[in-house]
Design a protein around this motif. Structure first.
Motif, mmCIF file in Angstrom:
data_model
loop_
_atom_site.group_PDB
_atom_site.id
_atom_site.type_symbol
_atom_site.label_atom_id
_atom_site.label_comp_id
_atom_site.label_asym_id
_atom_site.label_seq_id
_atom_site.Cartn_x
_atom_site.Cartn_y
_atom_site.Cartn_z
ATOM 1 N N LEU A 1 27.375 19.304 39.705
ATOM 2 C CA LEU A 1 26.656 19.448 39.930
ATOM 3 C C LEU A 1 25.408 18.324 40.349
ATOM 4 O O LEU A 1 24.936 18.204 40.718
ATOM 5 C CB LEU A 1 26.194 21.020 39.998
ATOM 6 C CG LEU A 1 24.742 21.414 40.467
ATOM 7 C CD1 LEU A 1 25.025 21.808 42.280
ATOM 8 C CD2 LEU A 1 24.444 23.128 39.886
ATOM 9 N N ARG A 2 25.550 17.881 38.969
ATOM 10 C CA ARG A 2 24.254 16.972 38.102
ATOM 11 C C ARG A 2 24.642 15.577 39.020
ATOM 12 O O ARG A 2 23.859 14.920 39.475
ATOM 13 C CB ARG A 2 24.562 16.620 37.039
ATOM 14 C CG ARG A 2 24.329 18.193 36.115
ATOM 15 C CD ARG A 2 24.592 17.501 34.587
ATOM 16 N NE ARG A 2 22.882 16.933 34.477
ATOM 17 C CZ ARG A 2 22.477 16.302 33.402
ATOM 18 N NH1 ARG A 2 23.331 16.757 32.183
ATOM 19 N NH2 ARG A 2 21.504 15.176 33.334
ATOM 20 N N LEU A 3 25.799 15.236 39.253
ATOM 21 C CA LEU A 3 26.304 14.270 40.285
ATOM 22 C C LEU A 3 25.553 14.602 41.739
ATOM 23 O O LEU A 3 25.501 13.789 41.717
ATOM 24 C CB LEU A 3 27.467 13.976 40.022
ATOM 25 C CG LEU A 3 28.548 13.277 38.591
ATOM 26 C CD1 LEU A 3 30.193 13.486 38.773
ATOM 27 C CD2 LEU A 3 27.757 12.199 38.657
ATOM 28 N N MET A 4 25.832 15.507 41.937
ATOM 29 C CA MET A 4 25.292 15.770 42.975
ATOM 30 C C MET A 4 23.635 16.227 43.485
ATOM 31 O O MET A 4 22.274 15.602 45.043
ATOM 32 C CB MET A 4 25.137 16.552 44.012
ATOM 33 C CG MET A 4 26.555 17.636 43.746
ATOM 34 S SD MET A 4 28.217 16.637 44.726
ATOM 35 C CE MET A 4 28.960 15.449 43.868
ATOM 36 N N GLY A 5 23.320 15.742 42.223
ATOM 37 C CA GLY A 5 21.547 15.390 42.478
ATOM 38 C C GLY A 5 20.509 16.769 41.620
ATOM 39 O O GLY A 5 19.704 16.172 42.340
#
Lengths: 242, 280
Positions: B173-177
């Protein structure tokens, strides 16, 4: 113009030091391969760039039209917000969400929300199987389909720079070729800058402009062309079995 | 039977918060029914002091409850989740929150039954020979509207989709921003805000005492599990099933048995189909 510069980076997990004084640079429009077998620090380096692992020493910055943005003090979310996307090792899809929901989450970044229709159309065109399976749960797809979804999802954020960590792991060779060819195609079309960490030398050098060889956490060789890489003794020793 | 269906709409309203917080965030917030009762008392106070409509009060108080929920989650996150020992200690934390709310209400308002007054309470409508009381019909309709609103939030908004994803893979999810803590704070706030309205519906249906929350813990979790953790449609279907089952039970075996229904359903679902009706 934008480029990522990694300079003299030391990094690790707790007491274990994985990277020792690593320096690499990824310039606008290039496809750079980061080559190395398992456990040499490829993923750690990528995690450092994405702010998932913090370097103990050295600097990592994004040079965006002359403006220098320090990435070591930014959160992963902020780095994604700068237009850097990662296709992570192991794909890390949301298994209980549908293909379409996974893709839409890829466009969470504010700057990408306006491009959803266009990016979705591109993704479905590049990987038609995703369109067929858009209502299916991501966790129920095959490994190759999941890898395609992971690439398409990363592109939904309209990135300028795409990092790909081990796209070949767990895939049949024919699927690896297809995924890697697609990355090249998408790179050309979207004017992307790509850094690909890969242990499969032959596959990675198919699309790379140049590359680095990382051994035990040190950059042992920087090849300015794939031919230089191919001729290097380390490659002969580790990959080509010469 | 009809009463059971109407009750189902109301049960859905009560359970949405648990479905969101327990079903999607994996946070064992057993204090949710206490927040519902808090919502009931907010409706009671505004009604008895200013004559405000209870459901309007519930709606007006949603921002307050949202903020309260966000604060509670931040407290929980800072004390337990960040250190990774949330499962058991978190349960104790929320039990503490439940207890504090219940005892505070008892100290302030005593243990007498409190009720609200509104123009439609006590009236009923005759539909083909079946009398439908407004005090059941209105909560049911509001419950359906809340269910629809939550469904739209989860399926149509970026925040909503992130809420569905957050417990599956935080790093991804963090990699989705998206910041997982921010997403969970929002979701928790929404879940507690739903309790404000649910509480108003509860006191519209029947008088409330601070310990009424205990009657609802079992129902809420049974509905969430039967519906399939975190499925909004599942929550509604499960709530209707429970509502109908309870009123049939009350009709044929006596009202004292109706509470046994939820725990019975909970046991059967966990044994036969742990994923629930609409579980993914």
């Amino acid at each position: 113009m934008s480029r990522i510069v990694v300079r003299d980076v030391d990094a690790g997990y707790g007491a274990v030091r994985v990277l020792h004084g690593v320096s690499i640079e990824i310039r606008q429009g290039e496809t750079v391969a980061l080559l190395g077998t398992n456990g040499n620090g490829k993923s750690t380096l990528i995690k450092c760039i994405m702010g998932i692992v913090r370097p103990a020493a050295g600097e990592i910055f994004l040079d965006s039209d002359g403006t220098r943005i320090d990435l070591t003090t930014k959160s992963t979310e902020e780095i994604v917000g700068l237009g850097i996307a990662l296709v992570p090792e192991g794909r890390r899809l949301f298994p209980k969400l549908t293909v379409e929901e996974n893709l839409l989450l890829g466009a969470y970044r504010t700057a990408a929300r306006g491009d959803i229709e266009r990016n979705l159309a591109f993704g479905f065109e590049a990987f038609p199987v995703l369109r067929e399976r858009r209502r299916q749960l991501a966790g129920n797809m095959s490994g190759g389909e999941q890898q395609m979804l992971a690439v398409a999802r990363a592109l939904m954020s309209s990135p300028r720079i795409l990092l790909v960590d081990e796209p070949s792991v767990g895939l049949a060779p024919i699927l690896v070729s297809r995924v890697i060819a697609k990355i090249k195609e998408l790179k050309d079309r979207h004017d992307l800058t790509v850094l690909m960490a890969e242990q499969n030398f032959n596959q990675a050098t198919k699309i790379a402009d140049r590359g680095y060889i990382i051994v035990h956490g040190r950059i042992e060789f920087e090849g300015q062309s794939t031919q230089q890489l191919r001729d290097h003794e380390l490659v002969k020793k580790y990959y080509l079995g010469v | 039977m009809v009463a059971g269906l109407l009750l189902g709409g109301f049960y859905a309203a009560v359970s949405l918060g648990v479905s969101l917080i327990f079903g999607l965030l994996d946070i064992a917030n057993i204090a949710q029914p206490a927040f519902v009762i808090l919502g009931s008392y907010a409706a009671y106070v505004m009604n008895s002091s200013f004559g405000l409509d209870p459901i309007l009060t519930g709606l007006l108080f949603t921002p307050v409850f949202y903020f309260l929920g966000a604060v509670v989650y931040r407290l929980y996150y800072g004390s337990f989740e960040r250190r990774g020992d949330e499962s058991l200690r978190g349960l104790v934390f929320f039990f503490g929150v439940l207890f504090i709310i219940e005892v505070s209400l008892s100290l302030k308002y005593g243990v007498d039954y409190r009720l609200v007054d509104a123009a439609y309470i006590g009236k009923s409508i005759d539909l083909g020979g079946v009398g439908i009381a407004f005090r059941l019909l209105v909560p049911c309709l509001v419950g359906l509207a809340m269910t629809l609103a939550l469904h739209l939030f989860l399926s149509r908004t970026f925040y909503g989709r992130a809420v569905m994803a957050v417990s599956q893979d935080r790093l991804a999810l963090r990699l989705m921003g998206a910041d997982p803590v921010q997403i969970k704070t929002i979701a928790f706030g929404v879940g507690i805000a739903a309790a404000s309205l649910a509480g108003a519906l509860l006191i519209t249906i029947a008088p409330v005492v601070p310990s009424t929350d205990r009657d609802y813990i079992g129902r809420m979790f049974a509905i969430t599990v039967l519906g399939g953790m975190g499925s909004v449609a599942g929550t509604l279907v499960a709530a209707v099933i429970l509502g109908v089952a309870e009123s049939l039970m009350a009709t044929f075996f006596g009202p004292s048995w109706s509470l046994a229904v939820s725990f019975g359903i909970l046991l059967v679902v966990l044994a036969v189909r742990p994923a629930g009706l609409f579980g993914r």
